[in-house]
Design an enzyme around this catalytic site. Sequence first.
Site, PDB file in Angstrom:
ATOM      1  N   GLY A  14       0.833  -1.209   0.000  1.00  0.00           N
ATOM      2  CA  GLY A  14       0.000   0.000   0.000  1.00  0.00           C
ATOM      3  C   GLY A  14       0.859   1.247   0.000  1.00  0.00           C
ATOM      4  O   GLY A  14       0.661   2.138   0.824  1.00  0.00           O
ATOM      5  N   SER A  16       1.326   3.523  -2.495  1.00  0.00           N
ATOM      6  CA  SER A  16       1.099   4.537  -3.528  1.00  0.00           C
ATOM      7  C   SER A  16       0.721   5.888  -2.954  1.00  0.00           C
ATOM      8  O   SER A  16       0.838   6.905  -3.606  1.00  0.00           O
ATOM      9  CB  SER A  16       0.014   4.065  -4.501  1.00  0.00           C
ATOM     10  OG  SER A  16      -1.203   3.875  -3.818  1.00  0.00           O
ATOM     11  N   ARG A  17       0.254   5.905  -1.724  1.00  0.00           N
ATOM     12  CA  ARG A  17      -0.179   7.194  -1.172  1.00  0.00           C
ATOM     13  C   ARG A  17      -0.130   7.154   0.355  1.00  0.00           C
ATOM     14  O   ARG A  17       0.178   6.130   0.948  1.00  0.00           O
ATOM     15  CB  ARG A  17      -1.590   7.529  -1.640  1.00  0.00           C
ATOM     16  CG  ARG A  17      -2.608   6.477  -1.266  1.00  0.00           C
ATOM     17  CD  ARG A  17      -3.925   6.711  -1.987  1.00  0.00           C
ATOM     18  NE  ARG A  17      -4.790   5.558  -1.945  1.00  0.00           N
ATOM     19  CZ  ARG A  17      -5.709   5.336  -1.013  1.00  0.00           C
ATOM     20  NH1 ARG A  17      -5.850   6.173  -0.024  1.00  0.00           N
ATOM     21  NH2 ARG A  17      -6.472   4.269  -1.043  1.00  0.00           N
ATOM     22  N   ASP A  65      -3.841  -7.145  -5.048  1.00  0.00           N
ATOM     23  CA  ASP A  65      -4.588  -7.140  -3.795  1.00  0.00           C
ATOM     24  C   ASP A  65      -3.766  -7.885  -2.748  1.00  0.00           C
ATOM     25  O   ASP A  65      -3.402  -9.045  -2.960  1.00  0.00           O
ATOM     26  CB  ASP A  65      -5.935  -7.839  -4.043  1.00  0.00           C
ATOM     27  CG  ASP A  65      -6.801  -7.898  -2.804  1.00  0.00           C
ATOM     28  OD1 ASP A  65      -6.330  -7.482  -1.718  1.00  0.00           O
ATOM     29  OD2 ASP A  65      -7.932  -8.375  -2.916  1.00  0.00           O
ATOM     30  N   VAL A  66      -3.483  -7.226  -1.631  1.00  0.00           N
ATOM     31  CA  VAL A  66      -2.643  -7.882  -0.619  1.00  0.00           C
ATOM     32  C   VAL A  66      -3.275  -9.156  -0.078  1.00  0.00           C
ATOM     33  O   VAL A  66      -2.571 -10.016   0.458  1.00  0.00           O
ATOM     34  CB  VAL A  66      -2.313  -6.950   0.579  1.00  0.00           C
ATOM     35  CG1 VAL A  66      -1.305  -5.902   0.198  1.00  0.00           C
ATOM     36  CG2 VAL A  66      -3.560  -6.356   1.188  1.00  0.00           C
ATOM     37  N   ASN A  92       1.598  -2.243   5.386  1.00  0.00           N
ATOM     38  CA  ASN A  92       0.950  -0.952   5.568  1.00  0.00           C
ATOM     39  C   ASN A  92      -0.429  -0.892   4.925  1.00  0.00           C
ATOM     40  O   ASN A  92      -1.277  -0.123   5.364  1.00  0.00           O
ATOM     41  CB  ASN A  92       1.862   0.148   4.985  1.00  0.00           C
ATOM     42  CG  ASN A  92       1.149   1.469   4.855  1.00  0.00           C
ATOM     43  OD1 ASN A  92       0.901   2.139   5.847  1.00  0.00           O
ATOM     44  ND2 ASN A  92       0.771   1.832   3.622  1.00  0.00           N
ATOM     45  N   TYR A 157     -12.663  -2.392  11.644  1.00  0.00           N
ATOM     46  CA  TYR A 157     -11.334  -1.776  11.566  1.00  0.00           C
ATOM     47  C   TYR A 157     -10.558  -2.050  12.852  1.00  0.00           C
ATOM     48  O   TYR A 157      -9.410  -2.511  12.831  1.00  0.00           O
ATOM     49  CB  TYR A 157     -11.527  -0.269  11.361  1.00  0.00           C
ATOM     50  CG  TYR A 157     -10.278   0.529  11.103  1.00  0.00           C
ATOM     51  CD1 TYR A 157      -9.514   0.315   9.954  1.00  0.00           C
ATOM     52  CD2 TYR A 157      -9.870   1.506  11.996  1.00  0.00           C
ATOM     53  CE1 TYR A 157      -8.384   1.071   9.722  1.00  0.00           C
ATOM     54  CE2 TYR A 157      -8.747   2.266  11.762  1.00  0.00           C
ATOM     55  CZ  TYR A 157      -8.009   2.057  10.617  1.00  0.00           C
ATOM     56  OH  TYR A 157      -6.892   2.801  10.382  1.00  0.00           O
ATOM     57  N   ALA A 160      -9.620  -5.703  13.062  1.00  0.00           N
ATOM     58  CA  ALA A 160      -8.522  -6.070  12.159  1.00  0.00           C
ATOM     59  C   ALA A 160      -7.186  -5.588  12.719  1.00  0.00           C
ATOM     60  O   ALA A 160      -6.185  -6.324  12.701  1.00  0.00           O
ATOM     61  CB  ALA A 160      -8.773  -5.470  10.775  1.00  0.00           C
TER      62      ALA A 160
END
Lengths: 247, 491, 217
Positions: A14, A16-17, A65-66, A92, A157, A160
């Site tokens: 993750g 890219s941003r 997709d991770v 991340n 969230y 997880a």
Amino acid sequence: MTGRLEGTRCLVTGGSRGLGRELCLAFAREGARVAFTFRRREADAEDTTLRLRALGCEPQCFQGDVADGAHAQAVVGALTRAWGGLDVLVNNAGVQHVVPLALLEEPDWDLMLNTCLKGPYLFSRAALRGMIRARKGTILNVGVFSSERIVEAPAHYAAAKAGLRGLTDALAREVGRHGVRVNMLSPGLLDVGLGRMLMPHRVEEYRAQAALGRTGTAEEVARMAVFLVSDENTFMTGARVTPDGGL
Amino acid sequence: MGALLHPTTSLCRTCKRALPALVEAREDRSVWLSKSCPEHGAQSVRLSTDAAWYAATRAVKPVASAPRRTPRPVHFGCPFDCGACAQHGQKVRLPVVTITSACNLDCPICYVYNKNDGTWHMDVAAFRRILQHLKDDLGEVDIVNFTGGEPFLHPEFMTFLEVARDAGVHRVTICSNGLFLAKNEPLVKRLGELGARVALSFDTFDPQTDVVLQGSRLVEAKLRALDLTEKYNVDVTLIPVMTKGMNDHEVGAILRMAMERPNVRHVELHTITYTGQGGTHFDPSRSGRISMVEVLDRIAETTHGWLTREDFVSSPCAHPLCYQIAYLLLDPDGGPPVPFTRFMPREALYACLAERLYLEPSRALEDALQDAMDRLWVSDEPEAERTLKILRQLLGALFPRDRVITREEALRAAERASKAVYVHSHMDEDTFDVERLAQCCDSNCAEDGTTIPVCAYNVLYKEKEAEFMAAPRSWGERSGDVKLRRLAVLA
Amino acid sequence: MRALVARGLPVDFTWCEGEARARALSEATGAVGRRLDLTDRAALQGFLRAVVDEGAPDVVLHCAAVSQARGLQDLTDDDWDRAVEVNGRSAFALCRALGPAMGARGGGDIVLVGALDRGQTLPLPVHFAATQGMLSAMTMALGKALGPVGVRVNMVALGPLGEGLSRALPASLVEDYRAFSALRRLGTAEEVARVLAWLALENTFMTGRVVTANGGI
């Protein structure tokens, strides 16, 4: 002057941003070789790549997709072929999804748990083969402040990220004897991701609660992460670092 | 004789002197305000058709929020010490700034005074001083409403917008008849860029009615203005003035249009007041007078029940008989909008409105929505599922899973998911009630730092100003015989 | 301390009993060492006043701690008092005196060194464990108290090292640790010093927290 991560082979999921991108940039500034994955945001990934190049780092970039085991295998395999191995894995990649239990449907739960928990498991497992063989390596799992204490957070969230905490502890214990360290970085509200989306009154609430009176920057958190994944850090494993401004 | 509801002070419709008045409920459940002028005789006016509603609504106490600064001493007594005086109950929530006396229309129902010969325009420096006064009084200036006349006739109008924006005013609204906007696409574009909002008068779809109310056929131009504002993302508040028997049957159609046009954020329905340069002569029998509760019931009839009087709450920032507010959640799948009161207690909606005239994201609103979602989730009512689905789509827009949006985008998504309907009842000399005036939060702001409640300004204070009146009046006798005598003693 | 000096920073330190070691450290690093008995309240206060007068530092590390490898029955009230004085009260006095002064100078970092983050279950000497709980809870509250003036307070909870206070731990505990910790070894002063230096010098957004550097227990 050589960087603190000179030649260190790093993979950030993750990347890219947001914080993931800042981690890539902070590692590159310290001389690391950087690879990152992303799922959808091709333009952002391109932007991260350009910024890394500007730092003299030629990144490896993987789309996928991770939570896809084949993707994890493919990424780690490609890096092993390209670099001969992997020294640092930063799990991340995450999903930001704010929803109360009343609206929390099964697909939401699955997407969240798959991305934030199954993904780190798949990537850790793929990366650890090489790390254990080399008897060297480190994994940094990116959690969130809300898994450290009871705050308002969407249930899937929080679950997880708390699960990720358990994964961190268990993996640290299990692979420490091979010289591989596993730690967790759980930042508070930052100037990226959720911190940019929340309504002003929520951000104000956070500032009022935080001892330092402000939200954080991805850049300062990424700077802290450099030490955690570097060779300077030899004795911390199973540790949790929670830069949240003193919530 | 009916049952006394409360005494108050009102004005003579002719000489505007202060008069003691009684508000009473009659046997047919109607509510009347009666008073007698020594010179102009007995006068009475119907305030409401439903005494129970009137009494229950009047019983709602606005949140005490006195102005920080009260430059005018209590001298003549309400309503002759405005500025505000120390007895005023509400700080300014809607600062109104009158920037020009010029208007390009001469509407029969106009409730202000304009002057096109020897036009007056406020200068920008005066506006800066007003902003500074407001900042001193309020801390931050959330909203400024420009009015006139027709504000767009001010030659420096754009400068006013820029000054307001640079001063950090979050919400700038411009009262307009829309004629200028309809003809001037670049102007609308610029408004969009500056984030300004238009409060567009819109009374009817019927050309005949248009001529009666506005003196001209304006529907096409107003629809064109609406199209243009939509094109350039300019938020609009529609301001229909309700006149019984003339356009009240159109309220449902106007509301439907408001729900369908994405850039229309609010509808603020006014009840006709017979004051100002038009209103004073319009409809001499005043048969078009309509009370707030009648408007609410006309809404229920003409919307076939998707909005009823039970969906409205009083504004906690104003007198309950001045502002009734309903918020509606839009159904992206095309179903009828869902009033907030259908999924949250009225008290919760009322509490969420305590800070501002408009609903803004807040902890109270978030908690109320969270409670609502839990309640809808455990409910067996058939509408619950649809409402929950709408809320789910709203959350999806606020926190999209596939991308990070900015706070501004999220705010816009939240705004665009709901609409508000306000019923705002102004007062004229007939209906004047100082109890309501003392709780007014809409004030006309002047560069000397005075803030005058809009109804007092329109009915009394504007007449003193040469800027707006061909023959400005001084107002010695207005404050009434009793008070005049007291003044004589003081002198 | 050597980790800080290695970064070219001016460092002062205090010592109490190990005079020879203090001398050696001064000679090797050029840092100024001062003798200070942390159980001597007057001396501690005088020292802290002097530090404030000289100009509050940017970074303060509190490493001092005492313990004795004694079972519950053998612990005396004096053992308890001394542990509380050195491990707990001196850290409190230090933060009370230096925290606001550091804040007045624009902020800084205080790092307290301890041994527990309350995540572990270990048969430690009772008085020592109590002071460590005190230290970690105090860190949380200090973070809140000093955050508004820009002073971060964090604690590092160390695992046993091959030196120092660990020698005051029961030998069996140290052996268990060597066998069962994730890294299967004791730590070294040098590597935990790097953690302290990192927290003291690179952290900008964390306060009131306990970070473990213990090889995984």
